[in-house]
Write an enzyme that holds these catalytic residues in place. Structure first.
Site, PDB file in Angstrom:
ATOM      1  N   PHE A 142       0.659  -1.314   0.138  1.00 47.24           N
ATOM      2  CA  PHE A 142      -0.168  -0.092   0.203  1.00 47.24           C
ATOM      3  C   PHE A 142       0.904   1.188   0.168  1.00 47.24           C
ATOM      4  O   PHE A 142       0.220   2.383   0.118  1.00 47.24           O
ATOM      5  CB  PHE A 142      -1.026   0.105   1.203  1.00 47.24           C
ATOM      6  CG  PHE A 142      -2.022  -0.957   1.204  1.00 47.24           C
ATOM      7  CD1 PHE A 142      -3.057  -0.846   0.425  1.00 47.24           C
ATOM      8  CD2 PHE A 142      -1.935  -2.167   1.916  1.00 47.24           C
ATOM      9  CE1 PHE A 142      -4.104  -1.966   0.269  1.00 47.24           C
ATOM     10  CE2 PHE A 142      -2.678  -3.144   1.788  1.00 47.24           C
ATOM     11  CZ  PHE A 142      -3.822  -3.015   0.918  1.00 47.24           C
ATOM     12  N   GLY A 143       2.266   1.207  -0.120  1.00 48.83           N
ATOM     13  CA  GLY A 143       3.252   2.325  -0.162  1.00 48.83           C
ATOM     14  C   GLY A 143       4.201   2.336   0.650  1.00 48.83           C
ATOM     15  O   GLY A 143       4.547   1.257   1.143  1.00 48.83           O
ATOM     16  N   LYS A 153       4.739   9.486   4.584  1.00 53.12           N
ATOM     17  CA  LYS A 153       4.061   8.045   3.847  1.00 53.12           C
ATOM     18  C   LYS A 153       3.694   8.598   2.306  1.00 53.12           C
ATOM     19  O   LYS A 153       3.252   9.550   2.157  1.00 53.12           O
ATOM     20  CB  LYS A 153       3.161   7.738   4.428  1.00 53.12           C
ATOM     21  CG  LYS A 153       3.169   7.289   5.937  1.00 53.12           C
ATOM     22  CD  LYS A 153       2.049   6.754   6.655  1.00 53.12           C
ATOM     23  CE  LYS A 153       2.469   6.204   8.173  1.00 53.12           C
ATOM     24  NZ  LYS A 153       1.360   5.784   8.751  1.00 53.12           N
ATOM     25  N   ASP A 177      -6.753  -1.691  10.381  1.00 59.07           N
ATOM     26  CA  ASP A 177      -5.611  -2.443  10.251  1.00 59.07           C
ATOM     27  C   ASP A 177      -4.786  -2.693  11.659  1.00 59.07           C
ATOM     28  O   ASP A 177      -3.519  -2.406  11.832  1.00 59.07           O
ATOM     29  CB  ASP A 177      -4.860  -1.717   9.249  1.00 59.07           C
ATOM     30  CG  ASP A 177      -3.771  -2.871   8.744  1.00 59.07           C
ATOM     31  OD1 ASP A 177      -4.046  -4.028   8.751  1.00 59.07           O
ATOM     32  OD2 ASP A 177      -2.670  -2.494   7.984  1.00 59.07           O
TER      33      ASP A 177
END
Length: 499
Positions: free
Chosen positions: A23-24, A43, A141
């Site tokens: 996701f990155g 991020k 998460d």
């Protein structure tokens, strides 16, 4: 392409990569615009599909999540958001760096935690998650690597909220519609409804329960034995745990969504009730031991005159740090302990502003001021909520003052003592959460209507408000299904203070 060596927004100089995933990527950077050039976290999120349709949706999601992260970052146990920006279809968040280690360093395979240590961890996580859920946000998460323990104060910090990762997984289908191609969450910590793209608050509760079982058993989620027919996790034989805690954890990890606690507030209430029972047991044993010790020392002292009673009282107060005692004659010894705490008679805050607002019948403003007062007298202004331990230590003098000013200016319609009365009338036990009767309490005082908890803005702020509606327990949150302090325990404290 790596960001190392680049300076973003002519301010954030990227120094090293500290994480990567589907996701990155996550980088460490320094803020060149501030004195001392403090470190921060960058991020980097990049949609797989770069079509204009996807980028438009991604930008909207990006802005929404930035607003949420900025609001959540006002809490001391969630990283602050410093900046967010889009550079040529690449999305960036700049956040506070948390100095510490994630829980994966503590939850080592094969190492089983004690029940006491596990309950403390679960309570610490849920206390922060309560605030998240009150803001109508699902973390999505929760797992050991997304829960940090800060070095400076050993407090739990929640990081890497899952919703921002949606940006990575957006694609356009054959019909030209955008959709999410992957589920947000981590295997082992993600319940079925979340895997199907329908996360709920209870999905976070499932993850917290899994972490609790992992701590108690020393097993990873992939190692949990399961019932072949029901898929139920069979973990009890792998841990030394009380039936009470096992019952709470089993409810947290139920496969069926409706069988779980619906949000963090409900789960924390049950856990706090377990802690309260444990504390009461410990206190009772301390009480008995103290009485025996004092009785033995007092038995050699003359007991026929009032000066003896005074000397024993002085001695007990001195040795037990100000504990209140009542002396009476039993079996040749004057002794008993009536109270284990001596609340201060002095008020911890000023009630002038609250009195002014109430005298003008400004109920909403007075309610907001009451929240400030409650947090101040509990010394929990930084946290923004009050836990059971803080409530147990609340000054009786302050609770009485708070109750009396509400009672006075509402002519007996509002106040803690009125709420406690209605709470008991609707079948609620002191010191314990009971969902069905708590709903009746909410109905009686106007916090619920037609089976739903009301938004704060939907309450009645005039003379037509139901008896007991004020003061409320939750101004900043969206609904009254959870509170900034556990009412069942607050009313128990009110009973102790004879409100």
């Amino acid at each position: 392409m790596t960001l190392i060596g680049r300076t973003l927004l002519s301010r954030y100089q990227v120094t090293q990569q500290i994480g990567t995933g589907g996701f990155g990527d996550t980088y460490l950077a320094v803020d060149l615009a501030l004195p001392g050039q403090p470190q921060c976290v960058v991020k980097h999120l990049s949609p797989k599909d770069t079509s204009p349709q996807v980028l438009t949706v991604a930008q909207r999601l990006f802005d929404q999540e930035a607003q949420l992260l900025h609001r959540l970052g006002e809490h001391s146990q969630i990283p602050r958001l410093y900046a967010h920006f889009n550079d040529q279809g690449e999305f960036y968040f700049v956040q506070e760096l948390i100095e510490g280690k994630d829980l994966s360093h503590e939850l080592q395979p094969g190492q089983q935690w004690s029940e006491e240590k596990t309950v403390k961890l679960l309570s610490d996580i849920l206390e922060v998650l309560v605030v998240v859920h009150q803001e109508n946000v699902i973390h999505r998460d929760l797992k050991p690597t997304n829960i940090m323990r800060r070095n400076s104060d050993e407090k739990i910090i929640l990081i890497d909220f899952g919703a921002v990762k949606e940006i990575q997984g957006i694609e356009v289908n054959a019909q030209g519609q955008t959709h999410l191609t992957v589920s947000i969450g981590s295997p082992g910590y993600m319940p079925s409804e979340q895997a199907q793209g329908r996360p709920k608050f209870a999905s976070d509760i499932y993850a917290v329960g899994i972490i609790g079982i992992q701590a108690l058993t020393g097993l990873k989620p992939s190692q949990f034995p399961r019932d072949q027919k029901t898929d139920e996790i069979l973990w009890r034989n792998h841990a030394n745990v009380s039936d009470e805690l096992a019952e709470i954890l089993n409810k947290m990890v139920q496969e069926r969504l409706s069988d779980r606690y619906s949000n963090a507030s409900e789960a924390l209430t049950s856990l706090t009730s377990l802690l309260t029972q444990s504390n009461n047991f410990s206190t009772a044993n301390t009480h008995r031991l103290t009485t025996v010790n004092i009785s033995q020392s007092a038995a050699t002292t003359p007991i026929s005159t009032p000066p003896f009673r005074q000397s024993v009282t002085q001695s007990i107060k001195s040795s037990l740090g100000g504990i209140i005692t009542v002396i009476f004659f039993v079996g040749g010894v004057y002794i008993t302990l009536e109270n284990l705490r001596s609340p201060s008679n002095s008020l911890k805050t000023d009630y002038t502003e609250l009195q002014n607002l109430l005298s003008q019948k400004q109920w909403k403003e007075a309610d907001i001021e009451t929240e400030k007062v409650m947090l101040k007298i509990a010394n929990r202004e930084a946290e923004g909520w009050i836990d059971a331990n803080a409530i147990e230590s609340l000054s009786c003098a302050d609770l009485r003052e708070l109750d009396q000013v509400w009672m006075k200016y509402s002519e007996g319609k509002f106040g803690l003592s009125i709420q406690k009365e209605i709470y008991l009338e609707t079948g609620n036990p002191l010191g314990k959460f009971q969902e069905s009767s708590y709903h009746k309490f909410g109905d009686r005082i106007g916090w619920r209507k037609n089976g739903d908890w009301l938004e704060y803005s939907d309450l009645t702020f005039d003379e037509n408000a139901l008896r007991g509606q004020f003061p409320t327990c939750k101004n900043a949150a969206q609904k009254f299904s959870g509170c900034r302090w556990p009412l069942y325990w607050l009313f128990a404290r009110a009973e102790t203070c004879q409100l």
